[in-house]
Design a protein around this motif. Structure first.
Motif, short mmCIF file in Angstrom:
data_model
loop_
_atom_site.label_atom_id
_atom_site.label_comp_id
_atom_site.label_asym_id
_atom_site.label_seq_id
_atom_site.Cartn_x
_atom_site.Cartn_y
_atom_site.Cartn_z
N TRP A 75 0.82 -1.21 0.00
CA TRP A 75 0.00 0.00 0.00
C TRP A 75 0.85 1.27 0.00
N TYR A 76 2.07 1.18 0.51
CA TYR A 76 2.94 2.37 0.53
C TYR A 76 3.55 2.66 -0.85
N THR A 77 3.39 1.73 -1.77
CA THR A 77 3.82 1.98 -3.15
C THR A 77 3.12 3.20 -3.72
N LEU A 78 1.86 3.40 -3.32
CA LEU A 78 1.11 4.57 -3.80
C LEU A 78 1.83 5.87 -3.45
N SER A 79 2.44 5.90 -2.26
CA SER A 79 3.16 7.11 -1.84
C SER A 79 4.34 7.39 -2.77
N HIS A 80 5.00 6.35 -3.23
CA HIS A 80 6.17 6.55 -4.08
C HIS A 80 5.76 6.97 -5.49
N ILE A 81 4.61 6.52 -5.94
CA ILE A 81 4.09 7.03 -7.22
C ILE A 81 3.80 8.52 -7.08
N ILE A 82 3.23 8.91 -5.94
CA ILE A 82 2.96 10.33 -5.70
C ILE A 82 4.28 11.11 -5.61
N HIS A 83 5.33 10.50 -5.07
CA HIS A 83 6.65 11.14 -5.09
C HIS A 83 6.99 11.56 -6.51
N GLY A 84 6.75 10.64 -7.45
CA GLY A 84 7.05 10.93 -8.85
C GLY A 84 6.24 12.11 -9.37
N PHE A 85 4.95 12.15 -8.99
CA PHE A 85 4.10 13.29 -9.38
C PHE A 85 4.72 14.59 -8.85
N LEU A 86 5.07 14.58 -7.57
CA LEU A 86 5.57 15.78 -6.91
C LEU A 86 6.92 16.22 -7.48
N PHE A 87 7.81 15.26 -7.68
CA PHE A 87 9.13 15.61 -8.20
C PHE A 87 9.02 16.18 -9.61
N TYR A 88 8.14 15.61 -10.42
CA TYR A 88 7.98 16.17 -11.77
C TYR A 88 7.51 17.62 -11.67
N GLY A 89 6.50 17.87 -10.82
CA GLY A 89 5.97 19.22 -10.68
C GLY A 89 6.98 20.19 -10.12
N ILE A 90 7.69 19.78 -9.08
CA ILE A 90 8.67 20.66 -8.44
C ILE A 90 9.80 21.01 -9.40
N PHE A 91 10.35 20.01 -10.06
CA PHE A 91 11.48 20.26 -10.95
C PHE A 91 11.04 20.95 -12.24
N TRP A 92 9.78 20.79 -12.63
CA TRP A 92 9.27 21.56 -13.76
C TRP A 92 9.20 23.04 -13.41
N ILE A 93 8.81 23.33 -12.16
CA ILE A 93 8.70 24.72 -11.71
C ILE A 93 10.08 25.37 -11.58
N ILE A 94 11.02 24.66 -10.95
CA ILE A 94 12.31 25.29 -10.65
C ILE A 94 13.36 25.07 -11.74
N ALA A 95 13.14 24.08 -12.60
CA ALA A 95 14.15 23.79 -13.63
C ALA A 95 13.50 23.34 -14.93
N GLY A 96 12.38 23.98 -15.27
CA GLY A 96 11.62 23.57 -16.44
C GLY A 96 12.32 23.74 -17.77
N LYS A 97 13.39 24.53 -17.79
CA LYS A 97 14.07 24.79 -19.06
C LYS A 97 15.10 23.72 -19.41
N ILE A 98 15.47 22.89 -18.45
CA ILE A 98 16.45 21.85 -18.75
C ILE A 98 15.71 20.61 -19.25
N PRO A 99 16.39 19.73 -19.97
CA PRO A 99 15.72 18.55 -20.53
C PRO A 99 15.06 17.69 -19.46
N ILE A 100 13.97 17.05 -19.84
CA ILE A 100 13.23 16.23 -18.88
C ILE A 100 14.09 15.09 -18.36
N GLY A 101 15.04 14.61 -19.18
CA GLY A 101 15.92 13.55 -18.72
C GLY A 101 16.78 13.98 -17.55
N GLN A 102 17.24 15.23 -17.57
CA GLN A 102 18.03 15.75 -16.45
C GLN A 102 17.16 15.90 -15.20
#
Length: 204
Positions: free
Chosen positions: A74-101
């Motif tokens: 059941w805690y796997t759901l939390s790690h999927i949400i980690h991915g959601f959050l990290f994508y959003g956070i790094f898009w906000i603070i570093a959206g100009k660099i490639p998605i791979g980075q």
């Protein structure tokens, strides 16, 4: 600069000639980072797999010694949400660099958390502040799976509409709260600022 045909040519910078990495290169690097984290966890004394000797795809019982020892729970759901959050956070603070980075940045943070989470200090904190009285840390298999599920969440957020990612994150949180009386939000709350009423409710 003039070529043999008399046509003007712009000087070419060496850096400009360097092709940017392809996504499969970033995925390879991410895989190596996850493998390095697994090696560190092994050196820390974490069990490679569950001490029961089995490998299960899913464990639904949180009060079982199998929890956090297999591929998903059941805690796997939390790690999927980690991915959601990290994508959003790094898009906000570093959206100009490639998605791979940005993916590598997310993997670095997730790997660091998996290592930190399995230190004696954090394991004891879980035992003291949450209902996880018998928590002994994650197996390396479970930690690697958690990192891979974070990557899955990251790519889902990269491709899905923002509203869908938010709705799915809320659904995961509500589902986990309903089924196991715990989720990412409650986990963070109880680690940082334990609330006795929440702990009593979780233990009911």
């Amino acid at each position: 600069m003039v070529g043999k045909g008399g046509n003007a040519k712009m000087p070419v910078d060496a850096a400009a000639r360097t092709k940017s990495l392809k996504m499969h290169h970033y995925l390879l690097i991410a895989g190596l980072m996850i493998a390095a984290a697994a090696v560190i966890l092994l050196l820390m004394g974490r069990n490679p797999i569950c001490t029961c000797g089995n490998v299960k795809l899913w464990v639904g019982e949180t009060n079982s010694p199998d929890n956090s020892q297999h591929i998903a729970d059941w805690y796997t759901l939390s790690h999927i949400i980690h991915g959601f959050l990290f994508y959003g956070i790094f898009w906000i603070i570093a959206g100009k660099i490639p998605i791979g980075q940005r993916l590598l940045m997310a993997v670095a943070v997730e790997a660091a958390w998996e290592i930190f989470e399995n230190t004696d200090m954090v394991i004891n904190r879980y035992r003291e502040a949450t209902i996880a009285l018998g928590y002994v840390g994650d197996s390396v298999l479970n930690s690697v799976s958690d990192m891979l599920f974070m990557v899955l969440g990251f790519f889902f957020a990269a491709r899905a509409p923002l509203w869908l990612t938010i709705v799915l994150a809320i659904f995961f949180e509500l589902l986990a709260a309903w089924v196991i009386r715990d989720n990412l939000s409650l986990n963070i709350l109880m680690l940082l600022y334990p609330v006795s009423a929440v702990k009593i409710w979780q233990g009911m």
